[in-house]
Design an enzyme around this catalytic site. Structure first.
Site, short mmCIF file in Angstrom:
data_model
loop_
_atom_site.label_atom_id
_atom_site.label_comp_id
_atom_site.label_asym_id
_atom_site.label_seq_id
_atom_site.Cartn_x
_atom_site.Cartn_y
_atom_site.Cartn_z
N ASN A 24 9.47 42.10 45.19
CA ASN A 24 9.12 41.31 44.16
C ASN A 24 7.81 40.74 44.54
O ASN A 24 7.32 40.97 45.62
CB ASN A 24 10.21 40.20 43.79
CG ASN A 24 10.64 39.34 45.08
OD1 ASN A 24 9.66 38.75 45.46
ND2 ASN A 24 11.69 39.41 45.85
N ASP B 100 18.10 40.40 44.26
CA ASP B 100 19.50 40.07 43.59
C ASP B 100 20.29 41.51 44.07
O ASP B 100 21.35 41.20 44.25
CB ASP B 100 19.34 39.65 42.04
CG ASP B 100 18.93 38.03 41.97
OD1 ASP B 100 19.16 37.45 42.84
OD2 ASP B 100 17.90 38.15 41.25
N LYS C 259 21.80 25.46 38.26
CA LYS C 259 21.60 26.34 39.44
C LYS C 259 21.90 25.32 40.60
O LYS C 259 22.64 26.15 41.60
CB LYS C 259 20.22 26.90 39.69
CG LYS C 259 20.21 27.92 40.52
CD LYS C 259 18.85 28.76 40.68
CE LYS C 259 18.96 29.71 39.55
NZ LYS C 259 17.58 30.56 39.42
N PHE D 70 15.16 26.82 45.88
CA PHE D 70 14.22 27.12 45.00
C PHE D 70 14.59 27.59 43.52
O PHE D 70 15.80 28.41 43.71
CB PHE D 70 13.12 27.91 45.64
CG PHE D 70 12.28 26.87 46.46
CD1 PHE D 70 12.36 26.28 47.54
CD2 PHE D 70 11.00 26.70 45.86
CE1 PHE D 70 11.69 25.51 48.40
CE2 PHE D 70 10.00 26.08 46.78
CZ PHE D 70 10.39 25.40 47.81
N LYS E 221 24.81 26.48 42.91
CA LYS E 221 24.58 27.12 44.45
C LYS E 221 25.23 26.23 45.29
O LYS E 221 25.47 26.63 46.43
CB LYS E 221 23.31 27.05 44.58
CG LYS E 221 22.30 28.07 43.45
CD LYS E 221 22.27 29.44 44.09
CE LYS E 221 21.33 30.20 43.41
NZ LYS E 221 21.26 31.83 44.13
N PRO F 146 24.12 39.72 49.12
CA PRO F 146 24.53 38.24 49.51
C PRO F 146 23.68 37.21 48.90
O PRO F 146 22.67 37.20 49.07
CB PRO F 146 24.82 38.18 50.85
CG PRO F 146 23.83 39.17 51.46
CD PRO F 146 23.59 40.26 50.37
N ASP F 147 24.40 36.02 48.33
CA ASP F 147 23.48 35.00 48.17
C ASP F 147 23.35 33.93 49.21
O ASP F 147 24.56 33.26 49.65
CB ASP F 147 24.20 34.29 46.83
CG ASP F 147 23.25 33.28 46.08
OD1 ASP F 147 22.56 32.41 47.18
OD2 ASP F 147 22.99 33.15 44.95
N ILE F 148 22.38 34.03 49.95
CA ILE F 148 22.29 33.37 51.20
C ILE F 148 22.25 31.71 50.77
O ILE F 148 23.03 31.20 51.50
CB ILE F 148 20.90 33.67 51.56
CG1 ILE F 148 20.85 35.19 51.91
CG2 ILE F 148 20.75 32.84 53.07
CD1 ILE F 148 19.33 35.76 52.22
N LYS G 15 13.78 61.30 51.98
CA LYS G 15 12.97 61.04 50.87
C LYS G 15 13.47 61.66 49.45
O LYS G 15 13.92 62.88 49.63
CB LYS G 15 11.50 61.33 50.93
CG LYS G 15 10.57 60.84 49.83
CD LYS G 15 9.29 61.24 49.99
CE LYS G 15 8.14 61.18 49.05
NZ LYS G 15 7.01 61.96 49.05
O1 C5P Z 1 19.56 32.95 42.21
P1 C5P Z 1 18.28 32.49 42.12
O2 C5P Z 1 17.47 33.55 42.57
O3 C5P Z 1 17.75 32.17 40.82
O4 C5P Z 1 18.19 31.46 43.27
C1 C5P Z 1 17.15 31.00 43.73
C2 C5P Z 1 17.31 30.28 45.09
O5 C5P Z 1 18.47 30.79 45.80
C3 C5P Z 1 16.42 30.37 46.12
O6 C5P Z 1 16.35 29.24 46.82
C4 C5P Z 1 16.57 31.43 46.65
O7 C5P Z 1 15.87 31.54 48.11
C5 C5P Z 1 18.07 31.57 46.94
N1 C5P Z 1 18.55 33.11 46.70
C6 C5P Z 1 19.27 33.23 48.31
N2 C5P Z 1 19.95 34.43 48.24
C7 C5P Z 1 19.91 35.37 47.08
C8 C5P Z 1 19.40 34.82 45.88
C9 C5P Z 1 18.56 33.57 45.94
O8 C5P Z 1 19.21 32.56 49.16
N3 C5P Z 1 20.43 36.53 47.10
#
Ligand code: C5P
Length: 407
Positions: A211, A279, A340, A326, A344, A306-308, A289
């Site tokens: 991105n 995501d 959010k 963020f 979160k 994973p959502d960190i 390749k």
């Molecule tokens: O879910 P979204 O991307 O909108 O949320 C943004 C926040 O979540 C940011 O703080 C980003 O660093 C964190 N994030 C994360 N792991 C992910 C997706 C987002 O830590 N897989």
């Protein structure tokens, strides 16, 4: 002030090395321990026996001790120190340090360290005034190295002018001032974990999903927090920025690696997740390749990363005291970011509008809203450095509040 402090002294090769012996005594009188690295040049001026007798510990010579090195001795030496002092610092060691050379123990320690460094230059006046030395000193200052002296006066070489090493008392005062200032910094003693930049999710060995995140805001926060005295671990995706001074930088590529690095960096008092984590990642990465073989584009099966932020926010044990996420939004910024924050499980969200009319992502300014359970605070548009400084000031207030509440 110096009681219990560990001050790693590097003695390089100059006539002023004899004053380093006095410096060791003064530091030890004040309760500091003083491990010493004596360079080959330094040992032409003072003996390792006199240094060891005054320091009360074995002196580390220039040659790599194989037993110690198998235990990563040079890393350990710098890790154990609260401050590294180079006295005398010759023109040569300053030049080598500035170039990142590491062919002896002293320069290897200096390259491997993330600890503050104080240099007491000592050299002939012409060497001090030479444009190369001026350039090296200016670069090192920019990199965060502090200097004490040199002083004006008669020199051992018969000339007069700047180049005399600062007196031991002056060096002690500079060391005490360093610890005093560090102690008073707003984030002194705070451990901070920070993520920044994009992640790259491989498709095959040459392609990846990414991105537009530049990492600028996260790097500015890391630099501001380090300036404020925090012990910062910056877990960064691939960016083209210089590493901020005084920060432990951990480079990663993927979201999985980022989560692993974050878990390794805990415990932390504050965790800030400014990374634009992808995501999705490919369900399976091709070892080779993927060929354009006329059969049309490949179907890319994706799975969720994973959502960190959520993972760390929801930790039952070892959750950082303050977790900041963020939210880069393109519509309904406040509404989406507020939802959010709850989803979160983090304490604060820094929300910004990244819709195209706000300008391109990756710019040098930012317009953010700080959302906490106290409501929304909208900040005016400012540089990313100013956003970072303001956020750091808010973090310091919050941590102070926690410390007061705990009393
Ligand atoms: O879910 P979204 O991307 O909108 O949320 C943004 C926040 O979540 C940011 O703080 C980003 O660093 C964190 N994030 C994360 N792991 C992910 C997706 C987002 O830590 N897989």
């Amino acid at each position: 002030m110096l009681d219990g402090k560990r001050i790693l002294l590097i003695i390089s090769g100059g006539i002023a090395a004899y004053k380093a012996l006095e410096l060791i005594r003064r530091l030890r009188e004040r309760g500091a321990s003083v491990p010493v690295v004596l360079t080959a040049g330094g040992s032409n001026f003072v003996t390792s026996l006199s240094v060891a007798a005054l320091a009360g510990e074995t002196v580390h010579g220039d040659l790599f001790d194989l037993t110690r090195e198998s235990e990563m001795g040079h890393i350990q030496l710098s890790r154990d120190a609260d401050l590294i002092v180079i006295a005398p610092a010759t023109a040569d060691i300053l030049a080598r340090m500035n170039c990142g050379l590491a062919h002896d123990l002293a320069t290897t320690v200096l390259l491997a360290t993330d600890k503050p460094v104080l240099a007491a230059p000592a050299m002939n006046v012409r060497m001090w005034q030479h444009v190369a030395t001026r350039r090296n000193v200016a670069d090192l200052r920019r990199d965060g190295v502090s200097f004490v002296g040199p002083n004006d006066g008669d020199m051992a070489c018969g000339e007069f002018g700047p180049g005399r090493m600062a007196e031991p008392d002056e060096i002690v005062t500079a060391i005490e001032n360093h610890f005093q200032a560090t102690h008073e910094l707003p984030l002194a003693g705070a451990r901070m974990l920070l993520t920044a930049g994009p992640t790259h999710e491989p498709i095959d060995p040459v392609r990846y999903i990414a991105n537009r995140s530049s990492g600028k805001q996260g790097y500015a926060i890391a630099a501001a927090a380090a300036r404020a005295g925090a012990d910062v671990t910056l877990v960064s995706g691939p960016v083209t920025l210089d590493p901020p001074a005084g920060v432990n930088l951990v480079n990663v590529q993927t979201a999985d690696e980022m989560l692993e690095a974050c878990n390794r960096a805990l415990p932390a008092d504050v965790a800030i997740f400014s990374a634009a984590v992808a995501d999705w990642k490919t369900a399976a990465q091709s070892d080779n390749k993927i060929k354009k073989d006329g059969g049309g584009p490949p179907g890319l099966a994706l799975t969720e990363n994973p959502d960190i932020l959520r993972t760390i926010s929801c930790l039952e044990h070892g959750r950082p005291g303050l977790v900041v996420g963020f939210a880069a939004e393109t519509e309904n910024v406040l509404e989406n970011a507020t939802a959010k924050r709850l989803r979160k499980g983090c304490d604060w969200i820094v929300a910004n509008d990244v819709s195209p009319h706000q300008g391109v992502m990756g710019g040098d300014s930012n317009t953010v809203h700080l959302i906490s359970d106290g409501g929304v605070e909208s900040w005016p548009t400012m540089t990313k450095t100013d956003v970072a400084d303001r956020l750091v000031a808010r973090l310091a207030d919050a941590l102070r509040g926690v410390a007061n509440a705990a009393r």
